[in-house]
Structures are given as C-alpha cells and as structure tokens.
Design a protein around this motif. Structure first.
Motif, mmCIF file in Angstrom:
data_model
loop_
_atom_site.group_PDB
_atom_site.id
_atom_site.type_symbol
_atom_site.label_atom_id
_atom_site.label_comp_id
_atom_site.label_asym_id
_atom_site.label_seq_id
_atom_site.Cartn_x
_atom_site.Cartn_y
_atom_site.Cartn_z
ATOM 1 N N ALA A 154 0.830 -1.206 0.000
ATOM 2 C CA ALA A 154 0.000 0.000 0.000
ATOM 3 C C ALA A 154 0.868 1.263 0.000
ATOM 4 O O ALA A 154 0.513 2.269 -0.637
ATOM 5 N N ASP A 155 1.998 1.212 0.716
ATOM 6 C CA ASP A 155 2.893 2.372 0.741
ATOM 7 C C ASP A 155 3.525 2.609 -0.624
ATOM 8 O O ASP A 155 3.669 3.755 -1.073
ATOM 9 N N ILE A 156 3.906 1.520 -1.279
ATOM 10 C CA ILE A 156 4.516 1.653 -2.615
ATOM 11 C C ILE A 156 3.500 2.214 -3.597
ATOM 12 O O ILE A 156 3.801 3.129 -4.374
ATOM 13 N N ALA A 157 2.274 1.679 -3.560
ATOM 14 C CA ALA A 157 1.225 2.158 -4.460
ATOM 15 C C ALA A 157 0.904 3.620 -4.172
ATOM 16 O O ALA A 157 0.662 4.410 -5.086
ATOM 17 N N GLY A 158 0.921 3.972 -2.882
ATOM 18 C CA GLY A 158 0.662 5.362 -2.521
ATOM 19 C C GLY A 158 1.716 6.295 -3.067
ATOM 20 O O GLY A 158 1.399 7.383 -3.574
ATOM 21 N N ASP A 159 2.976 5.878 -2.996
ATOM 22 C CA ASP A 159 4.063 6.688 -3.556
ATOM 23 C C ASP A 159 3.883 6.865 -5.058
ATOM 24 O O ASP A 159 4.060 7.961 -5.595
ATOM 25 N N ALA A 160 3.564 5.769 -5.725
ATOM 26 C CA ALA A 160 3.380 5.841 -7.180
ATOM 27 C C ALA A 160 2.237 6.777 -7.524
ATOM 28 O O ALA A 160 2.323 7.566 -8.479
ATOM 29 N N GLY A 161 1.140 6.723 -6.757
ATOM 30 C CA GLY A 161 -0.003 7.595 -7.014
ATOM 31 C C GLY A 161 0.318 9.054 -6.749
ATOM 32 O O GLY A 161 -0.096 9.938 -7.508
ATOM 33 N N ARG A 162 1.070 9.320 -5.672
ATOM 34 C CA ARG A 162 1.418 10.705 -5.337
ATOM 35 C C ARG A 162 2.423 11.295 -6.309
ATOM 36 O O ARG A 162 2.519 12.514 -6.450
#
Length: 229
Positions: A154-162
């Motif tokens: 979830a943290d990796i996906a959040g970084d990619a989204g941001r």
C-alpha cells in the motif's frame, strides 16, 4: 519518496579509538558479533575501520614471515607494494595502527541506493554513517538495505499515485502485490510507456515492474530514410 540511509541505519554502534590495543579490539568484535568497528578520533570523527581481517593479518604475518619453513609465494614476491602495506599493519598493536584508513563512509541523508553502490564498489558489508562534520551517527549494513524491500504494498502504491508526474502518465492504473508493481492502461506513444516503467522501477521497495501498457504509436522504431534513385 526516496528512502534515506537514516531510515534504515542502526544508531547504537560499537566503536573504538585509535589507542585501543589489539586484544581489546578482538574482544569487542567477538562480544558484539560484528565483523568490523569504526575507529574514531577524540572528537568522534570516523578515521578508519578495523575488521577481523585486519586482526587476522597480524597473526598471518607472524606465521608467514617468522615460521621456520616459510617461503613467500610467488604472488607475494611480485606484489611487493601490497606486501609492504600488509607487513606494516601487521606490526601494529593498536586500532590506529591496524585499521584500514580512510574509512568509506556515507551521509545519513544519502539515498539508500548510494549506500548499496558504495558497498558493491568497495566490496564491503557495512558503512559508518556520519553527520556533516564526519562524526559517527550510525552504521548501515547490507541486511539493513534489504528493509527497503519490506515496504508494504500500500505504501509503494501510494508513492506511485502521489508521484504520477514522475511516471509521466496520469491515466495509468497502478497495482502492487508482493512488491511487484503492475502498470496498465493506454497511452499515445510507446516512449511514454517505457518511461513510466523505468520511473516505477526506481520507486523504493519495488521488486519488479510489469508493464501492460498499450500504445497507438511506436515512436521508438528506427526511421528508414529512402534516398532518391
């Protein structure tokens, strides 16, 4: 977000000063279970590293050069310059005389990838972490660097989204499972898809990138120029 050395390093570090004798260094290495210790000056600045190999060199020197039947191997005779360094350090009795110097160090605010490259380049397993004045702030090991790949999906996906601007394409769908990031969607040019995949691969914690992006124009294909007959 780029993870820094400070986020993975160990703050409590065993160290020695220049004047610590051979046997105390050996005892400290055994007691702490580490392979090397930073050597500090009185102000806490890292001036070298002393390892098991540095201590074993001393015993190795005694056996090789003072043994009754010892004769230097060919590679030792040919590498006199290297041999001179070994002989000098082998005669030492303190950490300052036996240490490897200067130490390879890394700043606490450096990206984790820089620490990994330094370890690979110099063939070492740990790096002293220093502040702006060169004083010891921590230690980072190869095992510490693996923490980057334990980031939650979830943290990796959040970084990619941001950081969609880094991926250069806003309309892509991003999913992450066990550190594997998958990109899907459609773009106009193939170069956009390739750039997005490369950018995603640089995100901290990404183990691999699977690109399922489709495109309508392959702008990476070589252009054939026809000359008039």
């Amino acid at each position: 977000m780029t993870m820094t050395v400070a986020s993975v390093m160990t703050i409590t570090v065993a160290s020695v000063t220049r004047d610590v004798p051979f046997h105390v260094v050996a005892e400290k290495l055994i007691a702490t279970g580490v392979g090397a210790l930073p050597v500090l000056d009185p102000g806490g600045v890292v001036v070298g590293m002393i390892s098991e190999a540095d201590l074993l060199r001393k015993e190795d020197f005694k056996e090789r050069y003072y043994g009754e039947y010892y004769y230097p191997p060919l590679r030792t005779r040919l590498r006199r310059r290297s041999g001179a360094r070994r002989e000098t350090s082998a005669e030492g009795v303190t950490a300052g005389e036996l240490m490897s110097s200067p130490a390879i160090v890394v700043a606490a605010d450096s990206p984790v990838v820089l620490a990994a490259r330094l370890m690979e380049r110099h063939g070492i397993k740990r790096l002293p972490v220093v502040d702006d004045l060169g004083r010891l702030a921590g230690i980072v090991t190869r095992r510490d660097l693996l923490k980057v790949f334990l980031r939650p999906d979830a943290d990796i996906a959040g970084d990619a989204g941001r950081h969609a601007d880094i991926l250069q394409v806003d309309a892509l769908k991003i999913t992450v499972a066990d550190g594997v990031l998958t990109l899907s969607g459609s773009v106009e040019r193939r170069s956009q898809a390739d750039a997005a995949a490369r950018a995603a691969d640089r995100l901290d914690g990404v183990v691999a990138v699977h690109s399922q992006i489709t495109w309508t124009q392959d702008d990476t294909a070589p252009v054939t120029v026809r000359t008039p007959a």
